[in-house]
Design a protein around this motif. Structure first.
Motif, PDB file in Angstrom:
ATOM      1  N   PRO A  53      11.265  -9.523  22.691  1.00 42.26           N
ATOM      2  CA  PRO A  53      10.725 -10.319  23.799  1.00 42.26           C
ATOM      3  C   PRO A  53      10.125  -9.447  24.906  1.00 42.26           C
ATOM      4  O   PRO A  53       9.132  -9.841  25.529  1.00 42.26           O
ATOM      5  CB  PRO A  53      11.940 -11.099  24.322  1.00 42.26           C
ATOM      6  N   LYS A  54      10.720  -8.272  25.124  1.00 44.15           N
ATOM      7  CA  LYS A  54      10.189  -7.406  26.192  1.00 44.15           C
ATOM      8  C   LYS A  54       8.806  -6.889  25.833  1.00 44.15           C
ATOM      9  O   LYS A  54       7.906  -6.825  26.684  1.00 44.15           O
ATOM     10  CB  LYS A  54      11.120  -6.209  26.408  1.00 44.15           C
ATOM     11  N   ALA A  55       8.634  -6.512  24.570  1.00 43.99           N
ATOM     12  CA  ALA A  55       7.336  -5.992  24.132  1.00 43.99           C
ATOM     13  C   ALA A  55       6.284  -7.110  24.210  1.00 43.99           C
ATOM     14  O   ALA A  55       5.139  -6.883  24.627  1.00 43.99           O
ATOM     15  CB  ALA A  55       7.429  -5.443  22.714  1.00 43.99           C
ATOM     16  N   ILE A  56       6.672  -8.327  23.828  1.00 39.77           N
ATOM     17  CA  ILE A  56       5.718  -9.452  23.869  1.00 39.77           C
ATOM     18  C   ILE A  56       5.365  -9.778  25.327  1.00 39.77           C
ATOM     19  O   ILE A  56       4.199  -9.982  25.671  1.00 39.77           O
ATOM     20  CB  ILE A  56       6.289 -10.685  23.137  1.00 39.77           C
ATOM     21  N   ALA A  57       6.394  -9.760  26.192  1.00 35.43           N
ATOM     22  CA  ALA A  57       6.129 -10.044  27.617  1.00 35.43           C
ATOM     23  C   ALA A  57       5.195  -8.973  28.197  1.00 35.43           C
ATOM     24  O   ALA A  57       4.276  -9.289  28.958  1.00 35.43           O
ATOM     25  CB  ALA A  57       7.441 -10.088  28.390  1.00 35.43           C
ATOM     26  N   GLY A  58       5.405  -7.714  27.789  1.00 31.97           N
ATOM     27  CA  GLY A  58       4.546  -6.623  28.270  1.00 31.97           C
ATOM     28  C   GLY A  58       3.112  -6.815  27.788  1.00 31.97           C
ATOM     29  O   GLY A  58       2.149  -6.585  28.535  1.00 31.97           O
ATOM     30  N   ALA A  59       2.969  -7.265  26.543  1.00 33.64           N
ATOM     31  CA  ALA A  59       1.627  -7.483  25.987  1.00 33.64           C
ATOM     32  C   ALA A  59       0.906  -8.579  26.768  1.00 33.64           C
ATOM     33  O   ALA A  59      -0.299  -8.486  27.035  1.00 33.64           O
ATOM     34  CB  ALA A  59       1.743  -7.874  24.506  1.00 33.64           C
ATOM     35  N   VAL A  60       1.647  -9.619  27.158  1.00 29.31           N
ATOM     36  CA  VAL A  60       1.043 -10.713  27.940  1.00 29.31           C
ATOM     37  C   VAL A  60       0.507 -10.171  29.267  1.00 29.31           C
ATOM     38  O   VAL A  60      -0.614 -10.483  29.682  1.00 29.31           O
ATOM     39  CB  VAL A  60       2.073 -11.848  28.183  1.00 29.31           C
ATOM     40  N   GLU A  61       1.304  -9.322  29.934  1.00 26.13           N
ATOM     41  CA  GLU A  61       0.859  -8.771  31.229  1.00 26.13           C
ATOM     42  C   GLU A  61      -0.417  -7.947  31.052  1.00 26.13           C
ATOM     43  O   GLU A  61      -1.341  -8.031  31.854  1.00 26.13           O
ATOM     44  CB  GLU A  61       1.956  -7.901  31.860  1.00 26.13           C
ATOM     45  N   GLU A  62      -0.443  -7.150  29.973  1.00 28.70           N
ATOM     46  CA  GLU A  62      -1.618  -6.302  29.762  1.00 28.70           C
ATOM     47  C   GLU A  62      -2.855  -7.159  29.451  1.00 28.70           C
ATOM     48  O   GLU A  62      -3.955  -6.867  29.927  1.00 28.70           O
ATOM     49  CB  GLU A  62      -1.329  -5.296  28.637  1.00 28.70           C
ATOM     50  N   LEU A  63      -2.678  -8.235  28.681  1.00 28.89           N
ATOM     51  CA  LEU A  63      -3.827  -9.100  28.396  1.00 28.89           C
ATOM     52  C   LEU A  63      -4.291  -9.816  29.666  1.00 28.89           C
ATOM     53  O   LEU A  63      -5.492  -9.974  29.887  1.00 28.89           O
ATOM     54  CB  LEU A  63      -3.483 -10.097  27.290  1.00 28.89           C
ATOM     55  N   LEU A  64      -3.338 -10.210  30.503  1.00 32.13           N
ATOM     56  CA  LEU A  64      -3.727 -10.846  31.779  1.00 32.13           C
ATOM     57  C   LEU A  64      -4.534  -9.859  32.620  1.00 32.13           C
ATOM     58  O   LEU A  64      -5.548 -10.206  33.222  1.00 32.13           O
ATOM     59  CB  LEU A  64      -2.476 -11.280  32.553  1.00 32.13           C
ATOM     60  N   ARG A  65      -4.080  -8.604  32.649  1.00 39.01           N
ATOM     61  CA  ARG A  65      -4.787  -7.576  33.423  1.00 39.01           C
ATOM     62  C   ARG A  65      -6.168  -7.322  32.839  1.00 39.01           C
ATOM     63  O   ARG A  65      -7.182  -7.368  33.538  1.00 39.01           O
ATOM     64  CB  ARG A  65      -3.986  -6.250  33.395  1.00 39.01           C
ATOM     65  N   TYR A  66      -6.208  -7.072  31.538  1.00 37.03           N
ATOM     66  CA  TYR A  66      -7.437  -6.661  30.866  1.00 37.03           C
ATOM     67  C   TYR A  66      -8.511  -7.748  30.962  1.00 37.03           C
ATOM     68  O   TYR A  66      -9.691  -7.457  31.131  1.00 37.03           O
ATOM     69  CB  TYR A  66      -7.088  -6.375  29.403  1.00 37.03           C
ATOM     70  N   LEU A  67      -8.097  -9.008  30.897  1.00 40.26           N
ATOM     71  CA  LEU A  67      -9.084 -10.098  30.847  1.00 40.26           C
ATOM     72  C   LEU A  67      -9.377 -10.716  32.217  1.00 40.26           C
ATOM     73  O   LEU A  67     -10.476 -11.223  32.428  1.00 40.26           O
ATOM     74  CB  LEU A  67      -8.612 -11.191  29.869  1.00 40.26           C
TER      75      LEU A  67
END
Ligand code: HEM
Length: 407
Positions: A274-288
């Motif tokens: 869950p931590k890795a998935i939550a981190g991926a969400v933050e990065e996609l929010l940032r990137y996009l």
């Protein structure tokens, strides 16, 4: 100094580079790298300040001398259309300052607290799993926006607010019209009023027959005199509008970005942490950074920043995408997508008192979708060449018009 800046102010918004649909316009990044702030010229010839750096955005978005009241002279509207809508929009959470804003926002913080949103995770999982079951059982190719990206946030916000999902065609139609910048202001305003009328009736029902939902909670506050009936209706409208288009855009554009970065997609597909998935969400929010027209304010007093003085009455534009790729705030290649990067301090949800009310809900929905979709459909791919994907460059959010996929 300010005059030179005004005379030389470049036009804004600026175009994205051809072939780089995920990157902010290069000219905006050049402005960010050249100076702490600068002026730009917008549609009505006015020259608000453009704030591009992460730290400056944080300083100004929490400064009480900066106002979100879009009826004040100098407020830099996105277009003539939005300026027209502002004149007929009631005062609500999105366009007031403290103490009015603080009072209104306090009415709805409870339902959006992380703990209460977290309790919705099993229900959100069920919604996503059911939609993916339907997707797998249906024909292909399929448009991921209509089959998944739009229904997920619609179903979730309906559940939270206590709005019957059967009515989703009505409120989806009207909320996208309320946000549609190409419509004459009267038509967009009429769509907002139609939503208001719908929610007013529903609120009346909840007043006599309350349920375990946010509209009923708002009804209770009307009964105790903490807010007016109109304020409760406008709050419902704000949540209904803000609650689905944004998240839907992130699901569509996020999926496209991952399909274009297969090594990053493999990271997400290969983990259940869950931590890795939550981190991926933050990065996609940032990137996009899908709220690509940024957020807007007006200065109430003179403010000294970066060796310059913002004058009382000057408009302020916060380009969130530029701040989210500011190398001063993000280590490594800030222009690249790296799902392992610590990105939680991004500003995709804004910053300060108006920071996104629904962010914990949006995070939950994105975690469940990104953590499920690519694992359940490992062969997911575009059904048309990437070059044929149409982007929506002038909406309230930046996304794709449709996402035809197959597997
Ligand atoms: C990925 C999804 C989302 C993104 C990127 C997003 C982005 C934003 C941004 C940038 C703001 C700040 C506006 C400003 O400062 O002027 C905002 C405010 C707001 N958002 Fe979201 N949002 C998302 C999802 C949601 C959801 C699911 C809700 C559900 C209710 C929601 C409700 C709101 C509300 C009510 C505000 C106004 C808050 C205030 O003015 O105090 N948003 N959002």
């Amino acid at each position: 100094m300010a005059d030179t800046l005004t005379d030389a102010a470049p036009g804004y918004p600026m175009p994205r580079a051809a072939g780089c649909p995920f990157a902010p316009p290069p000219a905006v990044e050049e402005l960010r790298d050249a100076a702490p702030l600068g002026k730009v010229r917008i549609w009505d010839g006015s020259t608000p300040w453009l704030i591009t750096r992460h730290a400056d955005q944080r300083a100004l978005l929490t400064d009480p001398r900066v106002s979100n009241d879009d009826l004040r002279p100098g407020f830099p509207h996105v277009s003539a259309h939005r300026a027209g809508i502002a004149r007929t929009t009631p005062r609500m959470i999105t366009n007031t300052d403290a103490p009015e804003h603080t009072r209104l926002r306090r009415m709805v913080t409870g339902p959006f607290l992380i703990k209460r949103v977290e309790a919705m995770r099993p229900a959100v999982r069920q919604i996503v799993d059911r939609l993916i079951d339907d997707l797998l059982a249906g024909p292909r190719p399929v448009d991921l926006l209509t089959a998944l990206a739009l229904p997920v946030p619609s179903l979730v916000i309906c559940e939270l607010l206590g709005v019957p999902y059967e009515d989703h065609a009505f409120f989806h139609h009207n909320s996208s019209r309320a946000l549609d910048r190409s419509l004459p202001p009267e038509e967009a305003g009429a769509a907002g009023r139609a939503l208001g009328g719908y929610l007013a009736k529903l609120l009346d029902q909840k007043l006599t027959d309350p349920a375990d939902d946010v509209l009923s909670e708002l009804g209770e506050r009307v009964t105790t005199g903490e807010m007016t009936h109109d304020e409760a209706v406008h709050m419902g409208v704000a949540m209904l509008i803000a609650g689905h288009e944004t998240t839907a855009t992130m699901i569509g554009l996020g999926t496209l970005a991952l399909l274009r970065n297969p090594e990053q997609l493999a990271v997400l597909r290969g983990t259940e942490d869950p931590k890795a998935i939550a981190g991926a969400v933050e990065e996609l929010l940032r990137y996009l950074t899908i709220v690509d027209s940024g957020i807007r304010r007006v200065a109430l007093e003179d403010i000294a920043i970066g060796g310059l003085t913002i004058r009382a009455g000057d408009g302020l534009l916060f380009d969130l995408a530029a701040a989210n790729r500011d190398p001063r705030a993000f280590e490594g290649d800030a222009a690249g997508l790296d799902l392992g990067r610590p990105a939680r301090h991004h500003q995709a949800f804004g910053y300060g008192p108006h920071q996104c009310l629904g962010q914990s809900l949006a995070r939950l929905e994105l975690q469940v979708v990104y953590g499920t979709l690519y694992r359940r459909i490992p062969g997911l791919r575009l059904a048309v060449p990437f070059e044929e994907i149409e982007f929506v460059p002038d909406g309230t959010t930046y996304g794709v018009r449709a996402l035809p996929v197959t597997w």
